[in-house]
Enzyme design. Structure first.
Site, PDB file in Angstrom:
ATOM      1  N   PHE A  56       0.821  -1.213   0.000  1.00  0.00           N
ATOM      2  CA  PHE A  56       0.000   0.000   0.000  1.00  0.00           C
ATOM      3  C   PHE A  56       0.859   1.268   0.000  1.00  0.00           C
ATOM      4  CE2 PHE A  56      -2.291   2.773   3.312  1.00  0.00           C
ATOM      5  CZ  PHE A  56      -2.941   3.546   2.367  1.00  0.00           C
ATOM      6  N   ILE A  57       1.737   1.399   0.980  1.00  0.00           N
ATOM      7  CA  ILE A  57       2.579   2.591   1.072  1.00  0.00           C
ATOM      8  C   ILE A  57       3.745   2.496   0.092  1.00  0.00           C
ATOM      9  CG2 ILE A  57       4.031   3.986   2.595  1.00  0.00           C
ATOM     10  CD1 ILE A  57       2.297   3.090   4.931  1.00  0.00           C
ATOM     11  N   PRO A  67      21.377 -12.629   4.463  1.00  0.00           N
ATOM     12  CA  PRO A  67      21.794 -11.225   4.416  1.00  0.00           C
ATOM     13  C   PRO A  67      22.853 -10.978   3.348  1.00  0.00           C
ATOM     14  CG  PRO A  67      21.632 -11.970   6.684  1.00  0.00           C
ATOM     15  CD  PRO A  67      21.461 -13.186   5.831  1.00  0.00           C
ATOM     16  N   ASN A  91       8.570  -8.804  10.866  1.00  0.00           N
ATOM     17  CA  ASN A  91       8.784  -7.487  11.470  1.00  0.00           C
ATOM     18  C   ASN A  91      10.062  -7.355  12.290  1.00  0.00           C
ATOM     19  OD1 ASN A  91       6.147  -6.112  10.754  1.00  0.00           O
ATOM     20  ND2 ASN A  91       5.368  -7.929  11.799  1.00  0.00           N
ATOM     21  N   THR A 118       5.629   2.373  13.415  1.00  0.00           N
ATOM     22  CA  THR A 118       4.186   2.558  13.565  1.00  0.00           C
ATOM     23  C   THR A 118       3.825   3.183  14.906  1.00  0.00           C
ATOM     24  OG1 THR A 118       2.060   1.396  13.737  1.00  0.00           O
ATOM     25  CG2 THR A 118       4.006   0.163  14.381  1.00  0.00           C
ATOM     26  N   TYR A 151       1.653  -6.860  17.232  1.00  0.00           N
ATOM     27  CA  TYR A 151       2.270  -6.136  16.124  1.00  0.00           C
ATOM     28  C   TYR A 151       3.091  -4.953  16.628  1.00  0.00           C
ATOM     29  CZ  TYR A 151       2.556  -3.217  11.914  1.00  0.00           C
ATOM     30  OH  TYR A 151       2.995  -2.429  10.884  1.00  0.00           O
ATOM     31  N   LYS A 196       7.145  -4.408  16.230  1.00  0.00           N
ATOM     32  CA  LYS A 196       7.691  -3.220  15.552  1.00  0.00           C
ATOM     33  C   LYS A 196       8.601  -2.430  16.499  1.00  0.00           C
ATOM     34  CE  LYS A 196       6.670  -1.726  11.907  1.00  0.00           C
ATOM     35  NZ  LYS A 196       7.295  -1.868  10.555  1.00  0.00           N
TER      36      LYS A 196
END
Length: 319
Positions: A17-18, A59, A93, A118, A143, A147
């Site tokens: 979305f972002i 990584p 996350n 967030t 969540y 984060k």
């Protein structure tokens, strides 16, 4: 400034979305872009695309990819909550951020990192209080807890290793192509369906009186782009929001107004008979103004209008 002088940018989670909106805005400015995601997008994105699972691939592979494309800045818009188990959320996350930091550490000249955090890292606060970056985080949901762990990993790398990075703690972002599982996404879907069928939309709504800091998608992207240049004087964490609490009910009503669809609303009680909500989140965005020269300029009415326009256009193109 010519395109060759602009920083070369990788967007992790650019299919979301972002992330998609970030890519569009950066493409208009002429940046070389690389999107890194687990799955190729259904529709093409600006710039180049590389398939990499940030929760599983090494990584070293990520570092090699960033070096190959001579990336100057990494914007991390990846992560997830909806439809994931708690274990999957840990990988998406926290584990992913750990791998990203390991990749950056291994590079001779690590790109700058702009990480999207967030407001849920803070949890709730007393009504009327604005949450500053020095407010004690007390996340109330898994969540937010995860984060916050990711933010602390980045803060520690900035403090102890000199990593060039900033965490932008975003409010509840509202705009075009809102995820369909969100409250506004669900409401928009019902309104589109009713308009298509030529019927009245029947909406069952809980009180929705909890106050949250909602922020326009384009304002959010402006802040992210403003954070691309290195700024040694910037704090490691910056709040990005409207700086004003609003209820979800207000946004739903704005969406109904923007749609022009006739609506019949049925009021339903909150779960477990808890009664009216008195929850509150409001961000203090003063520090972002000082560090980034940014402040929100768009209204929630504008954000919801863009959401409706996009939902209507998507529905029309799908027919």
């Amino acid at each position: 400034m010519s395109s060759s002088d602009l920083p070369r940018i990788a967007v992790l989670g650019g299919t979301g979305f972002i992330g998609r909106t970030i890519l569009g805005a950066l493409d208009e400015r002429g940046h070389h872009l690389l999107t890194i995601a687990r799955k190729a997008p259904a529709e093409p994105l600006p710039g180049e695309f590389a398939r990499l699972d940030l929760t599983e691939d090494s990584p070293a592979e990520l570092a090699e990819l960033l070096a190959e494309h001579r990336i100057d800045v990494v914007i991390n818009a990846a992560g997830g909550m909806w439809g994931l188990t708690d274990e999957q959320m840990v990988g998406a996350n926290v584990g992913m951020v750990g791998r990203l930091l390991e990749a950056l550490r291994s590079m001779p000249a690590a790109p700058r990192l702009v990480h999207l955090g967030t407001v849920h890292e803070y949890g709730l606060c007393p009504i009327g209080v604005s949450l500053g970056e020095d407010s004690e985080p007390k996340p109330s949901m898994v969540y937010g807890q995860l984060k916050l762990q990711a933010t602390r990993l980045i803060e520690d790398a900035v403090r102890t290793e000199g990593l060039d990075a900033v965490v932008l703690r975003l409010g509840n972002v509202v705009g075009a192509h809102q995820p369909g599982h969100s409250l506004l996404g669900v409401m928009a879907g019902k309104l589109v369906a009713a308009r298509t069928a030529g019927t009245t939309a029947e909406l069952a709504l809980q009180p929705l009186t909890a106050q949250r800091d909602f922020v326009d998608l384009q304002d959010t992207v402006d802040a992210i782009i403003a954070a691309v240049p290195s700024n040694p004087d910037s704090p490691a964490v910056l709040n990005i929001g409207l700086g004003k609490a609003s209820s979800a009910r207000e946004l739903v009503e704005l969406l109904i107004e923007a749609s022009g669809v006739p609506v019949e609303v049925t009021e339903v009680p909150a779960p477990d008979g808890t009664g009216p909500e008195t929850e509150w989140q409001q961000l203090d965005v003063t520090a972002a103004g000082k560090a980034l020269g940014w402040q929100p300029s768009r209204s929630l009415r504008s954000a919801v209008t863009e959401l409706w326009r996009a939902a209507s256009a998507d529905a029309a193109s799908a027919r």
